[in-house]
Design a protein around this motif. Structure first.
Motif, PDB file in Angstrom:
ATOM      1  N   GLN A 166      25.121  44.710  51.587  1.00  0.00           N
ATOM      2  CA  GLN A 166      23.885  44.996  50.989  1.00  0.00           C
ATOM      3  C   GLN A 166      23.989  46.438  50.421  1.00  0.00           C
ATOM      4  OE1 GLN A 166      20.256  44.486  53.265  1.00  0.00           O
ATOM      5  NE2 GLN A 166      21.221  42.766  53.953  1.00  0.00           N
ATOM      6  N   SER A 168      26.399  47.418  48.577  1.00  0.00           N
ATOM      7  CA  SER A 168      26.989  47.160  47.312  1.00  0.00           C
ATOM      8  C   SER A 168      26.015  46.346  46.394  1.00  0.00           C
ATOM      9  CB  SER A 168      28.464  46.171  47.511  1.00  0.00           C
ATOM     10  OG  SER A 168      29.255  46.603  48.326  1.00  0.00           O
ATOM     11  N   TRP A 169      24.876  46.338  46.410  1.00  0.00           N
ATOM     12  CA  TRP A 169      23.955  45.837  45.638  1.00  0.00           C
ATOM     13  C   TRP A 169      24.030  46.624  44.378  1.00  0.00           C
ATOM     14  CZ3 TRP A 169      18.819  45.507  48.870  1.00  0.00           C
ATOM     15  CH2 TRP A 169      18.889  44.490  49.831  1.00  0.00           C
ATOM     16  N   LYS A 173      19.697  47.212  44.127  1.00  0.00           N
ATOM     17  CA  LYS A 173      18.487  46.290  44.197  1.00  0.00           C
ATOM     18  C   LYS A 173      19.415  45.063  44.586  1.00  0.00           C
ATOM     19  CE  LYS A 173      15.376  44.106  40.894  1.00  0.00           C
ATOM     20  NZ  LYS A 173      14.759  43.909  39.446  1.00  0.00           N
ATOM     21  N   SER A 174      18.519  44.067  45.361  1.00  0.00           N
ATOM     22  CA  SER A 174      18.928  42.814  45.943  1.00  0.00           C
ATOM     23  C   SER A 174      19.063  41.884  44.653  1.00  0.00           C
ATOM     24  CB  SER A 174      17.786  42.373  46.634  1.00  0.00           C
ATOM     25  OG  SER A 174      18.340  40.909  46.774  1.00  0.00           O
ATOM     26  N   PRO A 175      20.392  41.174  44.320  1.00  0.00           N
ATOM     27  CA  PRO A 175      20.650  40.380  43.193  1.00  0.00           C
ATOM     28  C   PRO A 175      19.920  38.972  43.549  1.00  0.00           C
ATOM     29  CG  PRO A 175      22.479  40.483  44.863  1.00  0.00           C
ATOM     30  CD  PRO A 175      21.639  41.574  45.328  1.00  0.00           C
ATOM     31  N   ALA A 190      23.967  38.423  52.490  1.00  0.00           N
ATOM     32  CA  ALA A 190      23.995  39.511  51.322  1.00  0.00           C
ATOM     33  C   ALA A 190      22.683  40.057  51.236  1.00  0.00           C
ATOM     34  CB  ALA A 190      24.485  38.795  50.083  1.00  0.00           C
ATOM     35  N   ALA A 192      20.575  38.713  49.538  1.00  0.00           N
ATOM     36  CA  ALA A 192      20.048  38.360  48.304  1.00  0.00           C
ATOM     37  C   ALA A 192      18.913  37.583  47.833  1.00  0.00           C
ATOM     38  CB  ALA A 192      21.210  37.548  47.503  1.00  0.00           C
ATOM     39  N   LYS A 263      30.820  41.019  47.981  1.00  0.00           N
ATOM     40  CA  LYS A 263      30.876  42.396  47.774  1.00  0.00           C
ATOM     41  C   LYS A 263      31.768  42.716  46.287  1.00  0.00           C
ATOM     42  CE  LYS A 263      32.266  47.113  49.765  1.00  0.00           C
ATOM     43  NZ  LYS A 263      32.792  47.639  51.070  1.00  0.00           N
ATOM     44  N   MET A 266      29.788  42.033  43.429  1.00  0.00           N
ATOM     45  CA  MET A 266      28.585  42.872  43.075  1.00  0.00           C
ATOM     46  C   MET A 266      29.236  44.114  42.362  1.00  0.00           C
ATOM     47  SD  MET A 266      25.909  42.236  46.281  1.00  0.00           S
ATOM     48  CE  MET A 266      25.764  40.701  46.856  1.00  0.00           C
TER      49      MET A 266
END
Length: 269
Positions: A166, A168-169, A173-175, A190, A192, A263, A266
């Protein structure tokens, strides 16, 4: 399961062979629910599992003597045709673990005329489901203490990996992700945002249009059942998620590897 190839004639022959091998070993009652501990010979359970996935669950629950039927080299486990020696191992087991989607499971169950208890396992790497399954198996094996210790170590590792991914978003922002039905657990790891699922069959034109319209940034494909590019020309990056543990029957590397792939996808190091 899509594209499963099962050679029923050979399986029937194997079933007959195993029945002869286990005759005189006692009688069993077929599949058993995970509703209570059974005392195995010598106090330690002898467990036969169809794949390394069930094997990792058994090992996490505290089983030490675990025999895996399907070789790790078989990429799509349900395609494996068990050998007589594989099925003969059932006659020496206290427990046999299998998953309902494995086409040979019914034949293994039919062939288990020994004292072995047939246990259906819910193969899902969702963290909560894994811990629940391991706890049930620990109660069945009489290894509750070992199962509890594993769950504690799993919680610590999972929390660490989830926090790292998380971090590495992109842009913090959550992908948005699309997952194959058996990889949704990795999206959860993740943190996500799930916008759709597909499979296990190939994506239809209608699904392609629907899922692409949701503009996911990632597609989490199932490495064991891949049908190729899922959302071509959508701009989404597709990564392969591995569900099955290795020959060491350690479930934690499955999460570590998934975290590393997520990771990387992202943009993290």
């Amino acid at each position: 399961m899509a594209r499963t190839r099962v050679r029923f004639a050979s399986l029937l022959a194997l079933t007959a062979a195993l029945t002869a091998l286990v005759t005189g070993c006692g009688s069993g009652d077929g599949s058993t629910p995970k509703d209570g501990a059974t005392t195995p010979r010598g106090g330690k359970p002898v467990v036969v599992v169809t794949t390394t996935w069930e094997g990792a669950f058994a090992r996490a629950a505290g089983a030490e003597d675990v025999k895996v039927i399907v070789p790790q080299s078989v990429h799509h486990a349900p395609d494996y045709d068990p050998k007589p020696s594989d099925l003969a191992a059932v006659g020496k087991a206290d427990f046999v673990l299998y998953a309902p989607f494995e086409p040979y499971a019914a034949k293994i169950k039919e062939a288990a005329g020994s004292k072995a208890k047939l246990v259906e396992v819910n193969l899902d790497n969702d963290a909560d489901k894994v811990k629940a399954e391991v706890a049930e198996l620990g109660a069945l094996f009489g290894t509750q203490e070992s199962a509890a210790k594993w769950a504690a170590s799993f919680d610590a590792e999972y929390a660490k990996l989830s926090k790292d991914v998380q971090g590495s978003w992109p842009g913090g922002k959550s992908p948005a992700v699309v997952s194959q039905v058996f990889t949704a657990w990795s999206a959860k790891l993740a943190g996500a945002t799930p916008v759709g699922t597909y499979g296990p069959e190939a994506v239809t034109p209608a699904q392609l249009a629907e899922l692409s319209a949701k503009k996911p940034s990632l597609v989490l494909d199932n490495a064991h059942m891949s049908t190729g590019p899922v959302l071509p020309d959508s701009g989404a990056r597709q990564i392969e998620i591995v569900n099955y543990p290795g020959a060491d029957l350690d479930l934690l590397p499955v999460y570590r590897n998934a975290a590393a792939e997520l990771k990387k996808a992202m943009g993290g190091s």
